[in-house]
Design a protein around this motif. Structure first.
Motif, mmCIF file in Angstrom:
data_model
loop_
_atom_site.group_PDB
_atom_site.id
_atom_site.type_symbol
_atom_site.label_atom_id
_atom_site.label_comp_id
_atom_site.label_asym_id
_atom_site.label_seq_id
_atom_site.Cartn_x
_atom_site.Cartn_y
_atom_site.Cartn_z
ATOM 1 N N ARG A 1 -5.423 -4.210 8.354
ATOM 2 C CA ARG A 1 -6.150 -4.973 7.342
ATOM 3 C C ARG A 1 -6.146 -4.190 6.029
ATOM 4 O O ARG A 1 -6.108 -2.964 6.026
ATOM 5 C CB ARG A 1 -7.585 -5.214 7.787
ATOM 6 C CG ARG A 1 -7.710 -5.932 9.128
ATOM 7 C CD ARG A 1 -9.172 -6.083 9.518
ATOM 8 N NE ARG A 1 -9.323 -6.746 10.809
ATOM 9 C CZ ARG A 1 -9.326 -6.118 11.976
ATOM 10 N NH1 ARG A 1 -9.167 -4.804 12.012
ATOM 11 N NH2 ARG A 1 -9.469 -6.773 13.109
ATOM 12 N N GLU A 2 -6.230 -4.925 4.946
ATOM 13 C CA GLU A 2 -6.351 -4.321 3.621
ATOM 14 C C GLU A 2 -5.368 -3.160 3.429
ATOM 15 O O GLU A 2 -4.183 -3.343 3.486
ATOM 16 C CB GLU A 2 -7.797 -3.853 3.390
ATOM 17 C CG GLU A 2 -8.819 -4.977 3.409
ATOM 18 C CD GLU A 2 -8.648 -5.968 2.287
ATOM 19 O OE1 GLU A 2 -8.165 -5.559 1.205
ATOM 20 O OE2 GLU A 2 -8.982 -7.151 2.472
ATOM 21 N N ASN A 3 -5.886 -1.927 3.279
ATOM 22 C CA ASN A 3 -5.057 -0.766 2.975
ATOM 23 C C ASN A 3 -4.805 0.138 4.171
ATOM 24 O O ASN A 3 -4.491 1.315 4.012
ATOM 25 C CB ASN A 3 -5.719 0.054 1.860
ATOM 26 C CG ASN A 3 -5.807 -0.708 0.570
ATOM 27 O OD1 ASN A 3 -4.871 -1.409 0.195
ATOM 28 N ND2 ASN A 3 -6.935 -0.584 -0.115
ATOM 29 N N GLU A 4 -4.944 -0.399 5.374
ATOM 30 C CA GLU A 4 -4.858 0.429 6.577
ATOM 31 C C GLU A 4 -3.420 0.865 6.872
ATOM 32 O O GLU A 4 -2.444 0.258 6.406
ATOM 33 C CB GLU A 4 -5.429 -0.323 7.780
ATOM 34 C CG GLU A 4 -6.939 -0.546 7.670
ATOM 35 C CD GLU A 4 -7.504 -1.269 8.879
ATOM 36 O OE1 GLU A 4 -8.727 -1.214 9.075
ATOM 37 O OE2 GLU A 4 -6.716 -1.892 9.633
ATOM 38 N N ALA A 5 -3.316 1.920 7.705
ATOM 39 C CA ALA A 5 -2.024 2.439 8.156
ATOM 40 C C ALA A 5 -2.192 3.008 9.562
ATOM 41 O O ALA A 5 -3.315 3.320 9.994
ATOM 42 C CB ALA A 5 -1.496 3.516 7.207
ATOM 43 N N VAL A 6 -1.081 3.148 10.256
ATOM 44 C CA VAL A 6 -1.072 3.693 11.618
ATOM 45 C C VAL A 6 -0.135 4.893 11.647
ATOM 46 O O VAL A 6 1.002 4.817 11.180
ATOM 47 C CB VAL A 6 -0.603 2.633 12.638
ATOM 48 C CG1 VAL A 6 -0.337 3.270 13.989
ATOM 49 C CG2 VAL A 6 -1.647 1.536 12.784
ATOM 50 N N LEU A 7 -0.627 6.006 12.193
ATOM 51 C CA LEU A 7 0.190 7.208 12.342
ATOM 52 C C LEU A 7 0.727 7.274 13.762
ATOM 53 O O LEU A 7 -0.046 7.302 14.733
ATOM 54 C CB LEU A 7 -0.631 8.459 12.037
ATOM 55 C CG LEU A 7 0.132 9.787 12.080
ATOM 56 C CD1 LEU A 7 1.113 9.886 10.910
ATOM 57 C CD2 LEU A 7 -0.839 10.971 12.074
ATOM 58 N N VAL A 8 2.048 7.305 13.907
ATOM 59 C CA VAL A 8 2.703 7.335 15.216
ATOM 60 C C VAL A 8 3.305 8.718 15.443
ATOM 61 O O VAL A 8 3.966 9.279 14.558
ATOM 62 C CB VAL A 8 3.802 6.255 15.313
ATOM 63 C CG1 VAL A 8 4.400 6.242 16.720
ATOM 64 C CG2 VAL A 8 3.224 4.883 14.977
ATOM 65 N N ARG A 9 3.038 9.277 16.626
ATOM 66 C CA ARG A 9 3.552 10.604 16.977
ATOM 67 C C ARG A 9 5.065 10.555 17.212
ATOM 68 O O ARG A 9 5.640 9.479 17.411
ATOM 69 C CB ARG A 9 2.850 11.110 18.244
ATOM 70 C CG ARG A 9 1.361 11.072 18.165
ATOM 71 C CD ARG A 9 0.641 11.662 19.360
ATOM 72 N NE ARG A 9 1.290 11.550 20.647
ATOM 73 C CZ ARG A 9 0.767 11.972 21.801
ATOM 74 N NH1 ARG A 9 -0.435 12.539 21.814
ATOM 75 N NH2 ARG A 9 1.410 11.846 22.938
ATOM 76 N N PRO A 10 5.721 11.700 17.263
ATOM 77 C CA PRO A 10 7.170 11.701 17.517
ATOM 78 C C PRO A 10 7.572 11.079 18.852
ATOM 79 O O PRO A 10 8.709 10.636 18.997
ATOM 80 C CB PRO A 10 7.519 13.202 17.490
ATOM 81 C CG PRO A 10 6.503 13.807 16.584
ATOM 82 C CD PRO A 10 5.235 13.053 16.862
ATOM 83 N N ASP A 11 6.658 11.029 19.825
ATOM 84 C CA ASP A 11 6.998 10.413 21.118
ATOM 85 C C ASP A 11 6.700 8.927 21.151
ATOM 86 O O ASP A 11 6.782 8.300 22.209
ATOM 87 C CB ASP A 11 6.274 11.125 22.264
ATOM 88 C CG ASP A 11 4.756 11.012 22.176
ATOM 89 O OD1 ASP A 11 4.240 10.592 21.119
ATOM 90 O OD2 ASP A 11 4.088 11.357 23.175
ATOM 91 N N GLY A 12 6.341 8.328 20.006
ATOM 92 C CA GLY A 12 6.150 6.884 19.950
ATOM 93 C C GLY A 12 4.771 6.411 20.342
ATOM 94 O O GLY A 12 4.555 5.199 20.446
ATOM 95 N N THR B 1 0.825 -1.220 0.000
ATOM 96 C CA THR B 1 0.000 0.000 0.000
ATOM 97 C C THR B 1 0.855 1.264 0.000
ATOM 98 O O THR B 1 0.329 2.366 0.160
ATOM 99 C CB THR B 1 -0.935 0.015 1.224
ATOM 100 O OG1 THR B 1 -0.148 0.019 2.416
ATOM 101 C CG2 THR B 1 -1.853 -1.186 1.233
ATOM 102 N N ALA B 2 2.162 1.100 -0.167
ATOM 103 C CA ALA B 2 3.088 2.227 -0.042
ATOM 104 C C ALA B 2 2.805 3.337 -1.043
ATOM 105 O O ALA B 2 2.796 4.520 -0.697
ATOM 106 C CB ALA B 2 4.529 1.743 -0.195
ATOM 107 N N ALA B 3 2.593 2.996 -2.290
ATOM 108 C CA ALA B 3 2.445 4.021 -3.321
ATOM 109 C C ALA B 3 1.232 4.916 -3.049
ATOM 110 O O ALA B 3 1.310 6.148 -3.146
ATOM 111 C CB ALA B 3 2.331 3.364 -4.691
ATOM 112 N N ALA B 4 0.125 4.302 -2.692
ATOM 113 C CA ALA B 4 -1.083 5.086 -2.436
ATOM 114 C C ALA B 4 -0.921 5.965 -1.196
ATOM 115 O O ALA B 4 -1.337 7.132 -1.185
ATOM 116 C CB ALA B 4 -2.279 4.156 -2.271
ATOM 117 N N TRP B 5 -0.318 5.408 -0.146
ATOM 118 C CA TRP B 5 -0.135 6.194 1.073
ATOM 119 C C TRP B 5 0.932 7.278 0.882
ATOM 120 O O TRP B 5 0.893 8.313 1.550
ATOM 121 C CB TRP B 5 0.245 5.293 2.242
ATOM 122 C CG TRP B 5 -0.941 4.677 2.933
ATOM 123 C CD1 TRP B 5 -1.309 3.362 2.944
ATOM 124 C CD2 TRP B 5 -1.931 5.364 3.710
ATOM 125 N NE1 TRP B 5 -2.453 3.171 3.678
ATOM 126 C CE2 TRP B 5 -2.857 4.397 4.168
ATOM 127 C CE3 TRP B 5 -2.142 6.693 4.052
ATOM 128 C CZ2 TRP B 5 -3.964 4.713 4.962
ATOM 129 C CZ3 TRP B 5 -3.228 7.021 4.840
ATOM 130 C CH2 TRP B 5 -4.129 6.046 5.280
#
Length: 546
Positions: free
Chosen positions: A504-515, A460-464
Motif C-alpha cells: 500500500r502507498e509507499n510500502e516495500a518488501v525486502l527479500v533475502r538472497p534465499d528468496g 516510490t522508486a526514487a525515495a526508496w
C-alpha cells in the motif's frame, strides 16, 4: 591460525553437491571431499518437489533435470498386484488443477520424478564446473583436532587411489556425511526420534512390465495379505528398471539373506513366470532421526546427517537441498564480511523446525501405508501423502533472520495439502511472471540469489533508492532496488504485484538472497531499512515485531 580452506564439505551426495553449487555461485572458494568415485546405481529418492526445482532453476539445471526425468505425470495405483483390477487410482495433477492455480510457481507444483541416481550426475557436473570449487571424489577425510570449536578444525584428507594426503586447517566444516554421520557422532550431538522404526527393503530389478501395467506411472501400491503383504513397485525409468520398496510379508517370515527376491517380485506383479533380472538389493530403515543441534561451533550438519525421515512423501532429500540453499548465503555473508557469526545460528532455528514438521508428515504417511485394517490390508490412502504444495512451498521461517509483523502467526502449523502465496516475513516470496521492457520473461523468484532485493512500485522508486544506497553503505550488505509495475524495471504479466505482495502507498518488501521475505517497510526510511538489514545480518536474535 591460517586457514587452508574457508569451507570444507565432507560428503558429495545431492545435499553436499547442492551446497557446493550455491557457494560457488556466491563466489565462495571451498573444497568437497567424497569417498565414492561412482554414483550409486540405486534410485533412492525419486521426487523433486517444486521448491527444489525452483532452486535448480536458479542454477540453470531445470532443463537438465527435465531431460532425464520420468516423463509421465505421477499416478498411484492401489491393488493386489499389477495384473488384477485396481481398487483405486489417484492422479495428483488432477487434484492440483482443481485446488491450486499453476500461477504459484514457475515449476510443476506436483513435482518431477527424477531419481537420485540420475540427478546426482547432473549435480556432480555442475559442482565441478566452477573454478571456486575443489571437488575431490575418491578421497577420505578424518578429523584431527578442533571439531566443533570456534577456531579452526584440522582435517586430514587422503586420496584413496594412491595414498597422497594433505592436512587442512578449515574455518567452517560441513558434515554431509550421511545418516550415520561419523561427524555428528564425534560431536556428541544427540538426536530426536519418532515412535516408528520399520526395517525395509529396496530391490532394484529390470523387467518388461509394460504388458502388465502402465509403467510410466509413479507407484503401484500393493496390499495383499495372502501374497506380498504391503509393498510398492515403482518404475524407475523408461528402460525397464523398477524397484520393489517397503516391507513385504516375507520379511516377517524368514531371515533377509534367505529370501528369494525373484519369487517375491513375481508375487507382486502377479505373474509366476515373469522374466526379470535382480540388479541390487539394499536394506534400509524407515525411521526419524533429527539432530538436536544443526550447528556446533564451526561445524554444521546438513542433509541426512541433520535429519532422516521415512521416504513416504519424498521429503528428506528435498529438505536437504533446501537446507543447503539456506546455509550457503549465510556462510557467504559471513565470509564476505557483511554479516556476523550470529547469522549462522539461524540455520538451526530456521531449518530444524522444517525437518521436524516434514518428518511428522512422513510418519503419518508411513502409518497410513503399513497399518492394517480389519481385513489385514495396508496401503491406506492419505491425499496429503501425494499432494503437498503447502509443505513444499508454504513453509515459513518463524524464528531466525526475519523481522516479524506485530500480528504475524509464528506457529509451525502451516497447511500441507493447500498453498496460498503469502507476503508475510519468513515466507517464500510469491511468484509472478515478469516481463522486462526488452521483452525478457522471468519469475520473481529468479530475482533472488546474489543480494538482498527491495521490491516496490515504480512511483516510490526514487525515495526508496536513497534508503537502499544508505543502507548498503552503512551495513556493507549487497542490496538492490527493483521496481515492478508500469514504467518499472519489470512489469507483471500474471497478476497484480501490489495486491499479491500487499503493498500500500509507499510500502516495500525486502527479500533475502534465499528468496524468503525478511522485512516489510511502511515508508521510505533510510534508518528503518538500515536497522532491518543490520538485525537480519548481525543481530538476528534481536528480531522484533515491526
Amino acid at each position: 591460525m591460517k586457514f587452508n580452506q574457508d569451507v570444507l564439505i565432507i560428503g558429495g551426495g545431492p545435499v553436499g553437491l547442492s551446497l557446493s553449487i550455491q557457494l560457488s555461485r556466491l563466489g565462495i572458494r571451498h573444497m568437497l571431499i567424497e569417498r565414492n568415485t561412482e554414483v550409486s546405481p540405486h534410485p533412492k529418492s525419486r521426487l523433486l518437489n517444486p521448491r527444489s526445482i525452483e532452486i535448480l532453476r536458479l542454477w540453470g539445471l531445470e532443463d537438465d533435470v527435465r531431460n532425464v526425468r520420468v516423463s509421465a505425470k505421477p499416478t498411484f495405483y492401489f491393488g493386489n498386484d499389477l495384473i488384477s483390477a485396481w481398487r483405486q487410482v489417484f492422479r495428483p495433477a488432477e487434484v492440483l488443477s482443481d485446488e491450486i492455480s499453476r500461477s504459484v510457481s514457475p515449476c510443476e507444483v506436483e513435482g518431477v520424478l527424477c531419481s537420485q541416481d540420475v540427478l546426482e550426475p547432473i549435480l556432480r557436473a555442475a559442482a565441478t564446473s566452477y573454478e571456486t570449487a575443489d571437488i575431490r571424489f575418491g578421497w577420505n577425510a578424518e578429523i584431527v583436532s578442533g571439531l566443533g570449536q570456534d577456531g579452526a578444525t584440522t582435517v586430514g584428507i587422503c586420496d584413496l587411489a594412491n595414498g597422497v594426503s594433505e592436512t587442512l586447517n578449515v574455518r567452517y566444516l560441513i558434515a554431509a556425511d550421511g545418516a550415520t554421520s561419523p561427524i555428528r557422532t564425534a560431536l556428541g550431538v544427540e538426536t530426536t526420534g519418532a515412535d516408528r522404526t520399520l526395517e525395509a527393503i529396496s530391490v532394484l530389478f529390470r523387467s518388461d512390465l509394460s504388458k502388465y501395467g502402465d509403467t510410466g506411472v509413479s507407484f503401484f501400491v500393493l496390499s495383499n495379505p495372502e501374497t506380498i503383504g504391503t509393498a510398492v513397485i515403482a518404475p524407475v525409468d523408461e528402460h525397464g528398471r523398477a524397484a520393489l520398496l517397503g516391507r513385504p510379508k516375507v520379511m516377517d517370515e524368514q531371515p533377509l539373506e534367505t529370501i528369494n527376491w525373484e519369487e517375491v517380485l513375481r508375487l507382486g506383479v502377479g505373474v509366476p513366470d515373469l522374466p526379470l533380472e535382480i540388479i541390487d538389493v539394499r536394506a534400509w530403515r524407515a525411521a526419524v532421526v533429527i539432530a538436536n543441534e544443526y550447528r556446533r561451533g564451526n561445524t554444521f550438519l546438513v542433509g541426512d546427517a541433520a535429519h532422516l525421515m521415512p521416504p513416504n512423501g519424498g521429503f528428506n532429500m528435498n529438505t536437504g537441498i533446501q537446507d543447503a540453499h539456506n546455509l550457503a548465503w549465510k556462510l557467504a555473508a559471513v565470509l564476505q564480511g557483511w554479516a556476523s557469526e550470529a547469522l549462522l545460528d539461524t540455520y538451526d532455528s530456521e531449518r530444524r523446525p522444517i525437518a521436524l514438521f516434514n518428518a511428522a508428515e512422513a510418519i503419518r504417511n508411513l502409518k497410513a501405508l503399513v497399518d492394517k485394517d480389519e481385513d489385514g490390508r495396508g496401503g491406506g490412502f492419505r491425499q496429503d501423502h501425494y499432494v503437498h504444495p503447502g509443505l513444499a512451498l508454504g513453509y515459513r521461517y518463524n524464528n531466525g533472520a526475519v523481522v516479524y509483523l506485530a500480528d504475524q502467526d509464528r506457529s509451525d502449523n502451516w497447511s500441507v495439502g493447500e498453498y496460498v502465496q503469502s507476503p508475510a516475513p519468513g515466507a517464500r516470496a510469491p511468484h509472478l511472471w515478469l516481463t522486462s521492457p526488452s521483452g525478457q520473461t522471468i519469475s520473481t523468484l529468479d530475482l533472488f540469489e546474489q543480494n538482498f532485493v527491495l521490491l516496490t512500485k515504480p512511483e516510490t522508486a526514487a525515495a526508496w533508492a536513497t534508503a537502499v544506497n544508505d543502507a548498503a553503505r552503512v551495513t556493507g550488505a549487497p542490496v538492490k532496488l527493483i521496481t515492478i509495475g508500469n514504467g518499472g524495471d519489470w512489469n507483471s504479466t500474471s497478476g497484480d504485484f501490489s495486491a499479491l505482495y500487499d503493498l500500500r502507498e509507499n510500502e516495500a518488501v525486502l527479500v533475502r538472497p534465499d528468496g524468503h521475505i525478511g522485512w516489510r517497510g511502511s515508508a521510505p526510511d533510510s534508518d528503518a531499512l538500515t536497522q532491518a538489514i543490520g538485525i537480519l545480518t548481525k543481530q538476528p536474535e534481536m528480531a522484533h515485531f515491526a
